[in-house]
Design a protein around this motif. Sequence first.
Motif, PDB file in Angstrom:
ATOM      1  N   ARG A   1     -18.397 -12.974 -37.984  1.00  0.00           N
ATOM      2  CA  ARG A   1     -16.800 -12.077 -38.791  1.00  0.00           C
ATOM      3  C   ARG A   1     -15.989 -13.293 -38.855  1.00  0.00           C
ATOM      4  O   ARG A   1     -14.897 -13.117 -39.830  1.00  0.00           O
ATOM      5  N   ARG A   2     -16.051 -14.102 -37.821  1.00  0.00           N
ATOM      6  CA  ARG A   2     -14.573 -15.249 -37.444  1.00  0.00           C
ATOM      7  C   ARG A   2     -15.098 -16.625 -38.617  1.00  0.00           C
ATOM      8  O   ARG A   2     -14.256 -17.009 -39.549  1.00  0.00           O
ATOM      9  N   TYR A   3     -16.199 -16.760 -38.211  1.00  0.00           N
ATOM     10  CA  TYR A   3     -16.426 -18.096 -38.977  1.00  0.00           C
ATOM     11  C   TYR A   3     -17.862 -17.892 -40.132  1.00  0.00           C
ATOM     12  O   TYR A   3     -17.617 -19.108 -40.767  1.00  0.00           O
ATOM     13  N   GLY A   4     -17.824 -16.787 -40.316  1.00  0.00           N
ATOM     14  CA  GLY A   4     -19.434 -16.553 -41.447  1.00  0.00           C
ATOM     15  C   GLY A   4     -20.291 -16.561 -41.249  1.00  0.00           C
ATOM     16  O   GLY A   4     -21.100 -17.122 -39.798  1.00  0.00           O
ATOM     17  N   SER A   5     -21.449 -15.537 -41.366  1.00  0.00           N
ATOM     18  CA  SER A   5     -22.245 -15.661 -40.831  1.00  0.00           C
ATOM     19  C   SER A   5     -23.681 -17.022 -41.832  1.00  0.00           C
ATOM     20  O   SER A   5     -24.853 -17.071 -40.630  1.00  0.00           O
ATOM     21  N   HIS A   6     -23.149 -17.581 -42.359  1.00  0.00           N
ATOM     22  CA  HIS A   6     -24.103 -18.862 -42.427  1.00  0.00           C
ATOM     23  C   HIS A   6     -24.343 -19.953 -41.991  1.00  0.00           C
ATOM     24  O   HIS A   6     -24.845 -20.874 -41.212  1.00  0.00           O
TER      25      HIS A   6
END
Length: 389
Positions: A68-73
């Motif tokens: 949620r904070r940094y992105g799933s990728h």
Amino acid sequence: MPGQDLARLRVAITAFFALDGFIFAGWVVRIPDIKHQTHASAGSLGLALLGVSAGAVLTMTLTGRLCRRYGSHPVTVACMVVLAFSVALPPLTHSAAALGAVLLLFGAAYGGVNVAFNSAAVDLVAALRRPVMPSFHAAFSLGGMVGAGLGGLVAGFLSPTRHLLGLTLIGLLVTAVAGRTLLRHEPPAPAHRTSSSPAEKHSDARGTGGRGLVVVFGLVALCTAYGEGAMADWGALHLQQDLAASAGTAAAGYACFALAMTLGRLTGSTLLARLGRARTVIAGGTVASAGMLLGSLAPSVWAALIGFAVTGLGLANLFPVAVERAGALAGPSGVAVASTLGYGGMLFGPPAIGFMADWFSLPAALTSVAALAAVATVIAVSTRRAMGG
């Protein structure tokens, strides 16, 4: 996002799923060698192996927050790097305690990458507006079959240290290639949203109903993973102990189950497109329940093998649908909840079957797989609108 970019993302995410299965299976086939190296008893090895499950369960919820904070990728890439490095550590240990410690790290990376790339896959499925989630899990199954097969081939002439270090190098190479695509692109937004979609009406997972649905879909994942864990740990023993099968035939039991599950996932996108999610889960749970009743209670080996294969076909698409629905409702947090419950089923299922086998018999205990598949069917019937077409 242009269609060409979506296609590249799909290939990259598929590669991560396949790599995950490949690395995990490569580690599993060397467990006997690691047991001998560490001079571990069966009990101490079992406790050490719990490190994988414990690390995964402890990390999954945290990974949802990181996504949620940094992105799933980027989280997918980071976790896969840790997984690739950590798989080389078990051959360096010389005690069960040290093995348990490194497996805790391995399990944490394994659980983290599973949440992260499932979250990335959920976003891509929403953008494509096509039910392709089973294809990613089919890649995981295929990667596992290749990893196990290759591991069996090299076990005779490669030490565990060299074999698992080779997995590290392969993992880093694939991550470097596929990870570039993930890091270049943000997770895609859905093509469009419609207020008439039943799932979208429940999309605010912060509400009580949304949280409840995420847990319900997680229970479907638990029912599926319970069956997978049971087949992996108890299927061969049932064939050999209760049906007097040879060691080779008993080993083929799980192979039949795994191959059928892979084929079911390869055709899962077509099945979902034709039947919709709810009907696919209802049909799959019903088929799995019938198959496991045959597999556990059949009086002959070949009937049991057929039952195992039917069970694999039935369970094949339940976990992908459950994770995709949980992710659609609550994003990475939903994926984390469903994955944690699912992994919990795989963790606690085999011991539960062991206790039931002591109380009753192993065939009777294995019918619990059929019972939980039926529970998944009932859940799909009761949540038909939220599960969507």
